[in-house]
Design an enzyme around this catalytic site. Structure first.
Site: not given
Ligand code: IMP
Length: 426
Positions: A13, A16, A40-41, A225, A333
């Site tokens: 988050d 990107k 979620g971009h 991620q 910022g």
């Molecule tokens: P998963 O990838 O859905 O299995 O989630 C594993 C962990 O990664 C969890 O804590 C999610 O909240 C976190 N996570 C997965 N994708 C994202 C992302 O795009 N942004 C922020 N956190 C993410």
């Protein structure tokens, strides 16, 4: 021509999507290399906010080719939904979007397994996005997965049925209370598969990229991620199931390490995390609450509120080193305007020692963050468009970070819109 990489350096988050969108003018090809619809971009321009999950963030640029690489896991139902959302924007997805035949498919039963696994873990749950990411990568490494290229084969439905039935037996064994209607899940899945087969070009993406490199095309690999969610280098087990760091681009696209050029590392001026897991600089007070409110810190995929805290330079430096970051981009910022003092974490007290590296465990009982306080700024940054308009205290904050992580900050973002982006000359 070298391939540049763009990666998140925190727990995801970081922004990107916005930066890929801003940089796309310089690139012919934007390629996603890992993750899936857990991402979620968010991109914002012309007063419209777009959220992409699987589709690369270059999709709104008319001349860019967007590639979903072999390292990505694709949920056909979500992918179709994303494509439906693009329908009003006159994008020729037939030519501007390509999907690797080696990318693995997320089956509806992978999502069920994800949900069942989280329910079974109870309080120890990962906080997964429940998109089926972990179970799909498990089937990939367990050599049971179904790949995009398989759907071009006559026998694939038999394999789907066998894997689906195996998953359902596993869910039944987990003894959790999960309600689902398998017929409608199957129906939506096969409808989406038919849509993809008719509308999307499948490619042997490593070959496509190899030719593109030889032709001198400019290529940007877009990470999803963040580095602290990396399966190897993140805060295991509270991580995602792919390599989110630079090496993931090599395996997720079939690019040799010596073909990597610039590595752009994106971070927020503070820290956020969604889901469970350690977070040493997390704030549980009014300051953290203000960061969340002003920064609109809600997950673009799940809508969950994000945990907020001070910037952790120990973790940032670790991510810069693991990825070989050559340039930094600092996001949000503007959200920190109005705080008298800003704390930045410069070391940890860990098992009786003061350390400046990321230790094996970041658990709260073992890690006590140590801070340096820097003066804040009052000014609203969101209307500023050049470096010389930015307040001195803000620039001092930037300089402190650069000195600590020994890497230049080349872009500062002061709002979600494309035009709220300041390129630094020095
Ligand atoms: P998963 O990838 O859905 O299995 O989630 C594993 C962990 O990664 C969890 O804590 C999610 O909240 C976190 N996570 C997965 N994708 C994202 C992302 O795009 N942004 C922020 N956190 C993410």
């Amino acid at each position: 021509m070298a391939i540049d990489l763009l990666l998140g350096l925190q727990w995801g988050d970081e922004g990107k999507g916005k930066i890929v969108d801003v940089l796309t003018k310089k690139y012919d090809i934007i390629a996603r290399f890992q993750g899936g619809p857990n991402a979620g971009h968010t991109l914002e321009f012309d007063g419209i906010k777009h959220v992409l999950h699987t589709i690369p963030s270059g999709i709104f640029h008319p001349t860019a080719t967007n590639l979903v690489g072999n390292g990505v896991v694709i949920d056909p139902v979500i992918f179709k939904q994303e494509l439906d959302n693009l329908a009003p924007f006159d994008i020729d997805i037939n030519t501007s979007l390509l999907v690797s035949r080696k990318a693995h498919l997320i089956l509806p039963t992978h999502r069920l397994l994800d949900a069942a696994s989280e329910l079974a873990k109870g309080k120890a749950k990962i906080g997964s996005t429940l998109k089926g990411i972990g179970p799909t990568y498990m089937d990939k490494t367990g050599r049971n997965g179904i790949r995009v290229g398989d759907i071009e084969l006559a026998s694939w439905k038999t394999r789907y049925q066998a894997l689906r039935d195996k998953h359902l037996a596993m869910v039944a064994n987990m003894n959790v209370n999960l309600e689902y209607d398998m017929d409608s899940l199957d129906k939506a899945f096969f409808e989406a598969i038919d849509f993809l087969k008719t509308n999307i070009s499948f490619v042997d993406s490593e070959q496509f990229l190899s030719v593109a490199q030889k032709e001198g095309k400019h290529i940007l690999a877009e990470g999803a991620q963040g580095s602290l969610l990396d399966i190897d280098f993140g805060t295991y087990p509270f991580v995602t199931s792919s390599n989110t760091t630079a090496a993931g681009a090599c395996t997720g696209l079939g690019v040799a390490p010596n073909k990597i050029g610039e590595v752009y590392g994106i971070f927020k001026a503070y820290t956020t995390r969604v889901g469970s897991g350690p977070f040493p600089t997390e704030l549980f007070d009014e300051i953290g609450e203000t960061m969340g409110r002003v920064g609109h810190e809600f997950g673009a995929t799940t809508g969950r509120s994000r945990r907020c805290g001070w910037l952790d330079l120990v973790a940032l430096k670790y991510a810069v080193e693991v990825n070989g970051v050559t340039q930094l981009m600092m996001m949000k910022g503007d959200v920190l305007s109005g705080f008298d003092t800003l704390n930045v974490c410069v070391s940890y007290d860990y098992r009786g020692q003061n350390i400046q590296h990321l230790p094996y465990s970041l658990n709260a009982e073992e890690v006590e963050p140590q801070y340096t306080s820097l003066p804040g700024w009052e000014e609203d940054l969101t209307k500023m468009r050049s470096e010389d308009e930015l307040p001195k205290t803000f620039m001092d904050y930037v300089a402190f970070i650069e000195a600590y992580v020994e890497t230049p900050i080349k872009i500062v973002s002061v709002g979600p819109d494309r035009n709220q982006t300041i390129f630094r000359s020095s």
